[in-house]
Design an enzyme around this catalytic site. Structure first.
Site, PDB file in Angstrom:
ATOM      1  N   SER A 155      46.670  38.662  28.558  1.00 26.92           N
ATOM      2  CA  SER A 155      47.162  40.031  28.573  1.00 26.92           C
ATOM      3  C   SER A 155      48.213  40.230  27.470  1.00 26.92           C
ATOM      4  O   SER A 155      47.915  40.082  26.297  1.00 26.92           O
ATOM      5  CB  SER A 155      47.698  40.357  29.963  1.00 26.92           C
ATOM      6  N   ASP A 251      38.302  45.997  33.236  1.00 25.74           N
ATOM      7  CA  ASP A 251      39.645  45.938  32.666  1.00 25.74           C
ATOM      8  C   ASP A 251      39.871  47.084  31.681  1.00 25.74           C
ATOM      9  O   ASP A 251      39.062  47.294  30.773  1.00 25.74           O
ATOM     10  CB  ASP A 251      39.810  44.595  31.948  1.00 25.74           C
ATOM     11  N   HIS A 281      41.615  41.785  35.993  1.00 25.65           N
ATOM     12  CA  HIS A 281      42.708  41.363  35.124  1.00 25.65           C
ATOM     13  C   HIS A 281      43.572  40.330  35.865  1.00 25.65           C
ATOM     14  O   HIS A 281      43.973  40.545  36.999  1.00 25.65           O
ATOM     15  CB  HIS A 281      43.559  42.593  34.781  1.00 25.65           C
TER      16      HIS A 281
END
Length: 314
Positions: A155, A251, A281
């Site tokens: 991320s 996502d 995620h």
């Protein structure tokens, strides 16, 4: 395909922010509380050793946690945690670091960095770059001379890993052999709100509503199109290492990560794009509880080894 049912049961019990106004104190406390969940009921994965140290950064000490496998090391990985540039820690990423160290027989160097909004760009980026340089300089003694080096992140950590790899390429003084980017944020411009995956807003663990504040807090006064903030905007992608990029169908960051994979390929960079349609995620942090997350992480690890085998020559 529907989301994995075990994963759905777990995430239904986790605190997921849905407002466009973030309470940083509450979020940081909630994320700290998840660490025990990530380790799972059996506790931390056994590894050879864990060493904590600090190195010098331009804003003060940068913390490192060096996790060595039980087996002889086959390489070195520098791992950066996610958390929207505002949350997360070495402790937060340690369960994944232990898993990667065990499964890949690599020495994993997890590093912390200054968080937004208190420390906007380039503070966190500079800390990660300092840690990456240190890892590269010590790779021979960590993971073995001649063994591969990998920079990895998830991320926001994937954003930082990609940006650091780009910065190292620009410096021209040596770089990692590969990048491992789990669902990375690589386009922080306002225009990124128009990606179909952002509009769909289908991931129960990362809601699109919180992204604008996270991005504003991280960018501060800097232009979000800066390639060290939005690697997708770089005109020098032909110089970065080969990459494994993991994307998830639900996502909101999916489309920009796919676009990044496409840009890398167009620049002549070897890319393994790994897609999952039944996970969310942050799935790789839930391997201790979700068998499908473990299976997917093992697939990613194998794709990384395949990429390294193609690109590492004696």
């Amino acid at each position: 395909m529907a989301l994995d049912p075990v994963l759905q049961q777990i995430i239904a019990q986790l605190p997921v922010p849905t407002s466009d106004k973030i309470d940083h104190e509450v979020m940081r406390r909630d994320m700290d509380a998840m660490i025990a969940i990530f380790h799972g009921p059996d506790g931390p994965i056994e590894v050879g050793s864990v060493e904590n140290m600090n190195i010098a950064g331009d804003g003060g000490p940068v913390p490192l946690r060096i996790i060595r496998p039980l087996t002889a090391p086959t390489g070195t990985m520098h791992l950066l945690h996610g958390g929207g540039w505002a949350f997360g820690s070495i402790e937060f990423i340690e369960p994944l670091a232990r898993r990667l160290a065990r499964d890949l027989s690599m020495v994993v160097v997890a590093s912390g960095y200054r968080l937004a909004p208190e420390n906007p760009f380039p503070a966190g980026f500079n800390d990660c770059l300092a840690a990456a340089r240190w890892t590269m300089e010590h790779a021979a003694e960590l993971g073995g001379a001649g063994n591969p080096t990998v920079i990895a992140g998830e991320s926001a950590g994937g954003n930082l890993a990609a940006a650091v790899a780009l910065a190292l390429a620009e410096e021209g003084r040596g770089n990692f052999d590969a990048q491992l980017l789990f669902f990375p944020a690589v386009d922080l411009r306002e225009e990124a709100a128009n990606y179909p995956s952002r509009i769909a807003n289908a991931d129960p663990t990362l809601r699109t509503e919180i992204l604008p504040q996270l991005v504003r807090d991280y960018c501060g006064a800097h232009n979000p199109a800066d390639p060290h903030i939005s690697p997708l905007m770089s005109g020098q992608l032909d110089t970065v290492p080969p990459a494994v990029i993991v994307v998830l169908e639900v996502d909101p960051l999916r489309d920009e990560a796919v676009a990044y994979a496409d840009r890398l390929r167009e620049a002549g960079v070897d890319v393994e794009l790994v897609r999952f349609d039944n996970l969310t995620h942050g799935f790789n942090n839930l391997c201790a509880l979700v068998p499908a997350a473990t299976e997917a992480t093992e697939v990613v690890e194998q794709r990384l080894m395949t990429l390294l085998a193609r690109n590492i020559r004696d």
